[in-house]
Design an enzyme around this catalytic site. Structure first.
Site, PDB file in Angstrom:
ATOM      1  N   CYS A 166       1.858 -19.483  46.605  1.00 41.40           N
ATOM      2  CA  CYS A 166       0.653 -19.438  46.476  1.00 41.40           C
ATOM      3  C   CYS A 166       0.208 -18.801  47.673  1.00 41.40           C
ATOM      4  CB  CYS A 166      -0.030 -21.067  46.787  1.00 41.40           C
ATOM      5  SG  CYS A 166       0.915 -22.304  45.835  1.00 41.40           S
TER       6      CYS A 166
ATOM      7  N   SER B   8       4.566 -33.216  39.696  1.00 40.48           N
ATOM      8  CA  SER B   8       4.056 -32.170  38.786  1.00 40.48           C
ATOM      9  C   SER B   8       5.214 -31.716  37.975  1.00 40.48           C
ATOM     10  CB  SER B   8       3.794 -30.987  39.743  1.00 40.48           C
ATOM     11  OG  SER B   8       3.174 -29.840  39.033  1.00 40.48           O
ATOM     12  N   ALA B   9       4.651 -31.764  36.482  1.00 35.70           N
ATOM     13  CA  ALA B   9       5.543 -31.322  35.448  1.00 35.70           C
ATOM     14  C   ALA B   9       6.364 -30.129  35.856  1.00 35.70           C
ATOM     15  CB  ALA B   9       4.827 -31.541  34.228  1.00 35.70           C
ATOM     16  N   HIS B  10       5.433 -29.028  36.178  1.00 39.70           N
ATOM     17  CA  HIS B  10       6.182 -27.813  36.017  1.00 39.70           C
ATOM     18  C   HIS B  10       6.988 -27.267  37.061  1.00 39.70           C
ATOM     19  CE1 HIS B  10       3.707 -25.414  38.995  1.00 39.70           C
ATOM     20  NE2 HIS B  10       3.016 -26.289  39.011  1.00 39.70           N
TER      21      HIS B  10
ATOM     22  N   ASN C 291       7.952 -27.361  50.129  1.00 36.26           N
ATOM     23  CA  ASN C 291       8.080 -26.401  49.186  1.00 36.26           C
ATOM     24  C   ASN C 291       8.670 -25.148  49.523  1.00 36.26           C
ATOM     25  OD1 ASN C 291       5.235 -26.860  50.281  1.00 36.26           O
ATOM     26  ND2 ASN C 291       4.949 -24.897  49.013  1.00 36.26           N
TER      27      ASN C 291
ATOM     28  N   GLN D  18       7.951 -31.284  45.054  1.00 39.09           N
ATOM     29  CA  GLN D  18       9.143 -30.459  45.091  1.00 39.09           C
ATOM     30  C   GLN D  18      10.535 -31.626  44.885  1.00 39.09           C
ATOM     31  OE1 GLN D  18       9.613 -27.521  44.654  1.00 39.09           O
ATOM     32  NE2 GLN D  18       7.391 -26.685  45.141  1.00 39.09           N
TER      33      GLN D  18
ATOM     34  N   THR E 122      -2.161 -30.844  42.206  1.00 38.16           N
ATOM     35  CA  THR E 122      -3.271 -30.497  43.158  1.00 38.16           C
ATOM     36  C   THR E 122      -4.257 -31.672  43.080  1.00 38.16           C
ATOM     37  OG1 THR E 122      -2.962 -28.039  43.285  1.00 38.16           O
ATOM     38  CG2 THR E 122      -4.998 -28.790  43.809  1.00 38.16           C
TER      39      THR E 122
HETATM   40  N1  PLP Z   1       2.537 -29.797  46.166  1.00 38.39           N
HETATM   41  C1  PLP Z   1       3.543 -29.071  46.439  1.00 38.39           C
HETATM   42  C2  PLP Z   1       4.435 -29.462  47.701  1.00 38.39           C
HETATM   43  C3  PLP Z   1       3.784 -27.863  45.861  1.00 38.39           C
HETATM   44  O1  PLP Z   1       4.619 -27.314  46.030  1.00 38.39           O
HETATM   45  C4  PLP Z   1       2.831 -27.715  44.721  1.00 38.39           C
HETATM   46  C5  PLP Z   1       2.917 -26.475  43.804  1.00 38.39           C
HETATM   47  O2  PLP Z   1       3.155 -25.301  44.371  1.00 38.39           O
HETATM   48  C6  PLP Z   1       1.664 -28.402  44.543  1.00 38.39           C
HETATM   49  C7  PLP Z   1       1.527 -29.713  45.371  1.00 38.39           C
HETATM   50  C8  PLP Z   1       0.437 -28.272  43.362  1.00 38.39           C
HETATM   51  O3  PLP Z   1       1.026 -28.421  42.393  1.00 38.39           O
HETATM   52  P1  PLP Z   1       0.207 -28.274  41.068  1.00 38.39           P
HETATM   53  O4  PLP Z   1       0.592 -26.745  40.506  1.00 38.39           O
HETATM   54  O5  PLP Z   1       0.770 -29.009  39.752  1.00 38.39           O
HETATM   55  O6  PLP Z   1      -1.194 -28.095  41.268  1.00 38.39           O
END
Ligand code: PLP
Length: 387
Positions: free
Chosen positions: A331, A200-202, A152, A180, A70
């Site tokens: 989300c 994103s790591a997670h 996503n 993703q 984010t």
């Molecule tokens: N972008 C996409 C396409 C995502 O799926 C997500 C998380 O759901 C994010 C950004 C945000 O990632 P983070 O949780 O590391 O902020």
């Protein structure tokens, strides 16, 4: 438990945890400190940087670590627009796809309030960005184009490289949210043609609270957070354990890609879809005819009478059977709005609300599938008994 919600987050890889632990205990030093422990922490961050860069064919110096994807999306968009506003004030337009993650779309809404002009590129019924529409929207007044590599909610792969080409021809910057896609399909900064790429790591079996923006060499992005870290592009003492975990996760993902993990996961996903359709013959897989991530199945459930099912109830019943899935994006769960991704694809609100996302990750297999399918069969048969 069957955890089929890997687009929301993935379990931490054991190897990542092991690599992180020393930096949560004795190796706690600040990487900016000049003493030995500080230098060892700095080296560990450097190693993580090289590993994350390698996953997407970038150079280590091009990686800017952030506290989330984010934040990386914000740095990409706000940081680049700041520079464009200084150098080319006539460029006041941003063009993004209608199916971007809320971290992009909500920011764009705010930019509109600040006087930027924004255009949303529509998607077709299959969830793919309409490249013809993109061509019309991207022009000489465009400052930045942002299109994700894979969605996503549906897993549908987007024509990011073609959009990058359009941006380049119009003299605009191109940002791709690859959160993703990274680690799930082969991906490179050059292949996408991106100036800026978010990770994103997670989502790749690393820890939460670690992201990265890859800033292609020569691209100038203003910092959002000032400080000397990250070559002055993102201030703040580095989250060393999380970045170390990110590095290991990226390295594992790169190895898994070469060892055929995507094909294995796709085979489980395809079986899941086939068996869901055997139970719900009228179910529809969103984006089924488009190129998709191997791990994602977005299924709209229609009863035998053709009416959309109650997705929330399905989700809750699956949860009671210890099967974790999502309605659209994690989300948006709990929100009252139907998924903006599914409605952009032309689904009606009731259809979007009858849609569940199953997303698989490393290690998914027979046990998860069997639990999920048993639970779905029980739900379907109960529905029949009640009818
Ligand atoms: N972008 C996409 C396409 C995502 O799926 C997500 C998380 O759901 C994010 C950004 C945000 O990632 P983070 O949780 O590391 O902020």
């Amino acid at each position: 438990m069957a955890y089929l919600d890997c687009n929301a987050t993935t379990p931490l890889a054991a190897e990542a945890l092991q690599a992180m632990l020393p930096f949560l205990t004795d190796g706690f030093a600040n990487p900016s400190s000049a003493h030995g422990p500080g230098m060892r922490a700095k080296e560990a961050v450097g190693e993580a940087r090289a590993r994350v860069a390698a996953l997407v064919g970038a150079k280590a110096q091009e990686v800017v670590f952030t506290a989330s994807a984010t934040e990386a999306n914000h740095l990409a968009i706000l940081g680049s627009l700041r520079r464009v506003a200084e150098k080319s004030p006539e460029r006041r337009r941003i063009v993004v796809s209608a199916i971007e993650h809320p971290s992009t779309l909500l920011l764009v809404e705010d930019l509109i309030r600040q006087g930027w002009e924004a255009a949303l590129i529509p998607v077709g019924r299959d969830g793919v960005v309409d490249i013809g529409a993109a061509e019309e929207l991207i022009d000489g007044r465009t400052a930045l184009v942002s299109v994700m590599v894979a969605n996503n909610e549906t897993g549908v792969l987007q024509p990011a490289a073609a959009c990058a080409d359009l941006a380049k021809r119009a003299g605009a910057l191109f940002h791709a949210d690859a959160v993703q896609a990274a680690g799930r399909v082969p991906l490179s900064l050059a292949g996408v043609g991106a100036d800026l790429l978010t990770l994103s790591a997670h989502k790749m079996h690393g820890p939460k609270g670690a992201g990265a923006l890859i800033v292609r060499k020569g691209v100038d992005v203003a910092p959002l957070i000032f400080g000397h870290q990250e070559r002055k592009r993102r201030g703040g003492t580095e989250n060393v354990p999380a970045l170390v975990g990110f590095g290991v996760a990226a390295q594992l993902a790169a190895q898994a890609l070469t060892l055929g993990e995507p094909a294995e996961i796709a085979a489980w996903r395809d079986r899941l879809e086939a068996e869901v359709k055997a139970l719900w013959p009228k179910a529809r897989v969103n984006g089924a005819n488009a190129a998709r991530l191997p791990n994602t199945a977005s299924v709209t459930f229609y009863g035998d009478d053709g009416r959309p099912e109650n997705g929330e109830e399905l989700l809750m019943r699956l949860d009671r059977a210890q099967v974790c899935v999502s309605m659209g994006a994690a989300c948006s769960t709990g929100g009252n709005e139907p998924s903006h991704v599914l409605t952009a694809m032309g689904l009606k609100a009731a259809e979007a609300e009858a849609t569940l996302r199953f997303s698989l990750g490393r290690g998914a297999g027979q046990a998860d599938l069997a639990r999920a399918l048993d639970a779905l069969a029980a739900i379907k048969n109960r529905g029949k008994a009640a009818a």
